[in-house]
Design a protein around this motif. Structure first.
Motif, mmCIF file in Angstrom:
data_model
loop_
_atom_site.group_PDB
_atom_site.id
_atom_site.type_symbol
_atom_site.label_atom_id
_atom_site.label_comp_id
_atom_site.label_asym_id
_atom_site.label_seq_id
_atom_site.Cartn_x
_atom_site.Cartn_y
_atom_site.Cartn_z
ATOM 1 N N ALA A 73 0.983 -1.522 -0.465
ATOM 2 C CA ALA A 73 0.239 -0.267 0.076
ATOM 3 C C ALA A 73 0.778 0.748 -0.056
ATOM 4 N N GLU A 74 1.743 1.268 -0.810
ATOM 5 C CA GLU A 74 2.215 2.827 -1.033
ATOM 6 C C GLU A 74 3.255 3.070 0.087
ATOM 7 N N ARG A 75 3.917 2.170 0.827
ATOM 8 C CA ARG A 75 4.711 2.240 2.429
ATOM 9 C C ARG A 75 5.654 2.198 1.906
ATOM 10 N N GLU A 76 6.452 3.025 2.617
ATOM 11 C CA GLU A 76 7.465 4.461 2.404
ATOM 12 C C GLU A 76 8.940 2.717 3.328
ATOM 13 N N LEU A 77 9.490 1.938 2.556
ATOM 14 C CA LEU A 77 10.300 0.852 2.843
ATOM 15 C C LEU A 77 11.904 1.719 2.368
ATOM 16 N N GLU A 78 12.773 0.939 3.990
ATOM 17 C CA GLU A 78 14.094 0.565 4.007
ATOM 18 C C GLU A 78 15.096 -0.099 3.153
ATOM 19 N N VAL A 79 15.620 0.416 2.311
ATOM 20 C CA VAL A 79 16.212 -0.228 1.195
ATOM 21 C C VAL A 79 18.230 0.469 0.891
ATOM 22 N N SER A 80 18.244 -0.357 1.031
ATOM 23 C CA SER A 80 20.175 -0.655 0.549
ATOM 24 C C SER A 80 20.392 -0.435 -0.626
ATOM 25 N N VAL A 81 21.179 0.539 -1.026
ATOM 26 C CA VAL A 81 22.085 1.011 -1.806
ATOM 27 C C VAL A 81 23.438 1.068 -1.681
#
Length: 336
Positions: A73-81
């Motif tokens: 549902a369009e949640r902001e997720l923590e993503v490593s880059v």
């Protein structure tokens, strides 16, 4: 003293190799708790082929791109880059933690598509690898698709629910550097493949662990550029510098004594990765259910706390201290 200790460690490595298989055991059916307990008692890995489908894990049929995006549902997720997919790794003699960004899953899937289309040298590498029990937090909407407690054969043997459960989402360029965890690990692939290079705790001597300065990485999305900054005040931590895919035996000669085991997991396969086993992980991408969707590598795992009251924890600690002594070091404050 150090020469005597080194001979003893070399003999330990050889004796373990002489009495154990050079391949990872594989089962074609989900084991009974009794059968599984034998692997746990021996601290030996095992792959259960297609266990996810045999135990009817819903994620294997449900996790299309559309389903995942809708559930989150369009949640902001923590993503490593990272620049090259080497999060939590030694880079130019420094242990570097990845940068983290916030994005929706739909954006991450688009990044994974772009990553596969661009030259390796130019595209940043995005990877969900938070390792903090994210199936109880950011990805809670997906928990019913895999279950909080993991497969029943493992739950019955470990006697308690897992400490944490995680989901991992990324592309083919992400790799996990060689390390160990103080957890009993059940790992299942939902999309793509994962290839594990495994070494037993007895081969800690072969891995040349040493202290490295600590640093963090930051990322500027507007320029797709990275900056590495050493921690202030300075901090050092122990890590393994060996890359088992391209070992530098001139710098790490003891690795020549190691006998790494390699195994590839496909969609629906489960791996029991015993506590304190060293592992290096590569991945490749695959389509979602029905052969559709973004080509990605998606997996889940359940970490059960290891028991500290038997021989394993104390014996591994002794191996590590003897190895440090051979290298002229003592256990530093803050190390295990």
């Amino acid at each position: 003293m150090s020469a005597t200790a080194e001979r003893a460690l070399r003999k330990l490595v050889r004796e373990y190799q002489d009495h154990n298989s050079s391949t990872v055991a594989e089962l074609e059916a989900v084991p009974t708790p009794l059968a599984f307990s034998r692997f746990v008692a021996a601290n030996r890995p095992v792959v259960i082929r297609d266990a996810g489908r045999e135990t009817q894990v819903p994620a294997l049929e449900r996790w299309t791109d559309e389903y995942l995006v809708d559930k989150l549902a369009e949640r902001e997720l923590e993503v490593s880059v990272t620049p090259e997919g080497n999060a939590d790794a030694i880079v130019d003699g420094v242990f570097v933690e990845p940068a983290n960004v916030q994005m929706r899953l739909s954006q991450l899937l688009e990044k994974l598509r772009e990553e596969q289309d661009k030259p390796v040298s130019t595209a940043p590498v995005y990877y969900v690898q938070t390792q903090n029990g994210n199936l109880d937090a950011e990805y809670l909407a997906l928990l019913d698709d895999v279950g909080r407690d993991g497969p029943s054969f493992a739950r019955k043997v470990f006697g308690e629910p897992p400490d944490v459960a995680n989901v991992w989402i990324g592309g083919r360029r992400s790799k996990t550097s060689l390390h160990k965890d103080p957890y009993e690990n059940i790992y299942m692939v939902a999309r793509g493949t994962k290839t594990f290079t495994l070494l037993p705790p007895t081969e800690a001597y072969c891995l040349h662990e040493r202290m490295f300065p600590h640093a963090t990485c930051t990322f500027d999305p507007s320029t797709a550029s990275f900056t590495v900054s050493r921690t202030t005040p300075p901090l050092s931590l122990p890590w393994i510098p060996v890359n088992p895919l391209l070992p530098d035996l001139a710098s790490h000669p003891r690795y020549a004594l190691a006998r790494p085991l390699r195994v590839t997991l496909h969609e629906g396969d489960m791996l029991y990765l015993p506590a304190l086993w060293f592992h290096f992980v590569e991945q490749d991408v695959g389509f979602g259910p029905g052969g559709r969707g973004t080509r990605a590598a998606i997996a889940v795992n359940w970490w059960y706390d290891m028991k500290h009251d038997g021989l394993l924890w104390a014996t591994f600690g002794m191996i590590r201290r003897l190895t440090l002594a051979v290298d002229g070091r003592e256990e530093d404050d803050g190390e295990e």
